[in-house]
Design an enzyme around this catalytic site. Structure first.
Site, PDB file in Angstrom:
ATOM      1  N   ASN A  13       0.880  -1.169   0.000  1.00 17.26           N
ATOM      2  CA  ASN A  13       0.000   0.000   0.000  1.00 17.26           C
ATOM      3  C   ASN A  13       0.917   1.218   0.000  1.00 17.26           C
ATOM      4  OD1 ASN A  13      -1.755   2.070   0.456  1.00 17.26           O
ATOM      5  ND2 ASN A  13      -2.430   1.396   2.485  1.00 17.26           N
ATOM      6  N   LYS A  15       0.182   4.226  -0.215  1.00 19.58           N
ATOM      7  CA  LYS A  15      -0.424   5.417   0.401  1.00 19.58           C
ATOM      8  C   LYS A  15      -0.179   6.638  -0.491  1.00 19.58           C
ATOM      9  CE  LYS A  15      -0.126   3.118   4.796  1.00 19.58           C
ATOM     10  NZ  LYS A  15      -0.032   3.169   6.240  1.00 19.58           N
ATOM     11  N   HIS A  98      -9.510   1.352   4.851  1.00 15.41           N
ATOM     12  CA  HIS A  98      -8.225   1.520   5.556  1.00 15.41           C
ATOM     13  C   HIS A  98      -8.422   2.432   6.762  1.00 15.41           C
ATOM     14  CE1 HIS A  98      -4.097   2.552   6.436  1.00 15.41           C
ATOM     15  NE2 HIS A  98      -3.762   1.455   5.785  1.00 15.41           N
ATOM     16  N   GLU A 100      -6.730   4.759   7.877  1.00 16.73           N
ATOM     17  CA  GLU A 100      -6.474   6.184   7.605  1.00 16.73           C
ATOM     18  C   GLU A 100      -7.691   6.841   6.959  1.00 16.73           C
ATOM     19  OE1 GLU A 100      -2.783   5.523   5.538  1.00 16.73           O
ATOM     20  OE2 GLU A 100      -1.869   4.917   7.435  1.00 16.73           O
ATOM     21  N   GLU A 170      -5.349  -4.988  10.345  1.00 16.64           N
ATOM     22  CA  GLU A 170      -4.336  -3.964  10.609  1.00 16.64           C
ATOM     23  C   GLU A 170      -4.641  -3.261  11.934  1.00 16.64           C
ATOM     24  OE1 GLU A 170      -2.327  -2.706   6.695  1.00 16.64           O
ATOM     25  OE2 GLU A 170      -4.002  -1.367   7.023  1.00 16.64           O
ATOM     26  N   GLY A 176       2.511   2.259  10.805  1.00 17.84           N
ATOM     27  CA  GLY A 176       3.466   3.357  10.685  1.00 17.84           C
ATOM     28  C   GLY A 176       4.149   3.736  11.988  1.00 17.84           C
ATOM     29  N   SER A 216       3.408  -2.165  10.249  1.00 18.52           N
ATOM     30  CA  SER A 216       4.851  -2.249  10.469  1.00 18.52           C
ATOM     31  C   SER A 216       5.435  -3.610  10.101  1.00 18.52           C
ATOM     32  CB  SER A 216       5.215  -1.877  11.913  1.00 18.52           C
ATOM     33  OG  SER A 216       4.830  -0.536  12.189  1.00 18.52           O
TER      34      SER A 216
HETATM   35  P1  13P Z   1       3.058   0.372   7.603  1.00 18.91           P
HETATM   36  O1  13P Z   1       3.566  -0.931   7.005  1.00 18.91           O
HETATM   37  O2  13P Z   1       3.799   1.570   7.108  1.00 18.91           O
HETATM   38  O3  13P Z   1       2.954   0.284   9.090  1.00 18.91           O
HETATM   39  O4  13P Z   1       1.571   0.547   7.055  1.00 18.91           O
HETATM   40  C1  13P Z   1       0.687  -0.507   7.145  1.00 18.91           C
HETATM   41  C2  13P Z   1      -0.534  -0.165   6.393  1.00 18.91           C
HETATM   42  O5  13P Z   1      -1.303   0.703   6.801  1.00 18.91           O
HETATM   43  C3  13P Z   1      -0.790  -0.884   5.138  1.00 18.91           C
HETATM   44  O6  13P Z   1      -2.068  -0.606   4.673  1.00 18.91           O
END
Ligand code: 13P
Length: 258
Positions: A13, A15, A98, A100, A170, A176, A216
């Protein structure tokens, strides 16, 4: 639980990262790395990179996904992109729900459900994200939260359509932050999600249902996470932006012990 019935899916992803030339450069680096993988390889890129990614991955084993889509087919929804628009381009996957999007853009379980149904109707494969906040884990309601998110998101999704859905567990506190769920924590919740799928659909459907871990995941911890009995791959943020690291994760996914 019957891990041999499921294919490992490793999805990046990206982002809100990478301009078009940067995306092209990263995909060129990824191609030889991904070519060796026996697991499924997906990159979910910003809308502006979809065409670039589709062109650059032609004839390779890298599949392309978007990071969201709207639930209406068309109309006055400024700034939104419909599932049909993605499908027409040749996009195969879409990430929905997601954390976010839930946290910063007012996404709710109900709107996630609408998007899931629209995406499936358009023929897209859905990577549905669920996960608890840190305080919810501390309050001991992880299963309730993740169960509710799963049940609402899948309302009205048929048995047949379920074959085009993957869930990414997740935990929000692990995204992150560098704080990964332990392999046991990841497996425990993925196993629980599988039991929810068994209740909603059937045991046979649950055995074939792909559940990824995300949060992560990196080159160092991927192998242990992916080898858990109920973890069928990963949804990777930060580490998917580095070809070498993503390559190590793809290797872990390819060598996963059934
Ligand atoms: P990270 O791997 O940067 O923690 O992000 C995970 C994520 O949100 C994948 O959708």
């Amino acid at each position: 639980m019957n891990k041999d019935l499921r294919k490992v899916v490793i999805a990046g992803n990206w982002k809100m990262n990478k301009t078009r030339p940067e995306a092209k450069a990263l995909i060129e680096e990824l191609k030889p790395v991904a070519a060796k993988a026996t697991c499924d390889v997906v990159i979910c890129v910003p809308f502006t990179n979809l065409e670039t990614a589709l062109d650059a991955t032609k004839g390779t084993n890298i599949k392309v996904g978007a990071q969201n889509c709207h639930f209406e087919k068309s109309g006055a929804f400024t700034g939104e992109v419909s599932a049909d628009m993605l499908a027409e381009m040749g996009v195969e996957y879409v990430v929905l729900g997601h954390s976010e999007r839930r946290q910063y853009f007012g996404e709710t379980d109900v709107t996630v459900n609408k998007r899931v149904k629209a995406a499936l109707a358009a023929g897209l494969k859905v990577i549905l994200c669920v996960g608890e906040l840190l305080e919810q884990r501390e309050q001991g309601v992880t299963e309730e939260i993740v169960g509710m998110q799963t049940k609402i998101a899948l309302q009205g999704v048929t048995d047949e359509e379920l074959k085009n859905v993957i869930i990414a567990y997740e935990p929000v506190w692990a995204i992150g932050t560098g704080k990964t769920a332990t392999a046991e924590q990841a497996n425990e919740v993925c196993k629980y999600i599988r039991s929810v799928i068994a209740d909603l659909y059937s045991m046979a459907d649950a055995c074939e249902f792909v559940i990824q871990y995300g949060g992560s995941m990196n080159a160092k911890n991927a192998e242990e996470l992916i080898n858990q009995p109920d973890v069928d791959g990963g949804l990777i943020g930060g580490a998917s932006l580095k070809a070498a690291d993503f390559g190590v994760i793809l290797e872990a996914g390819s060598n996963c012990i059934a």
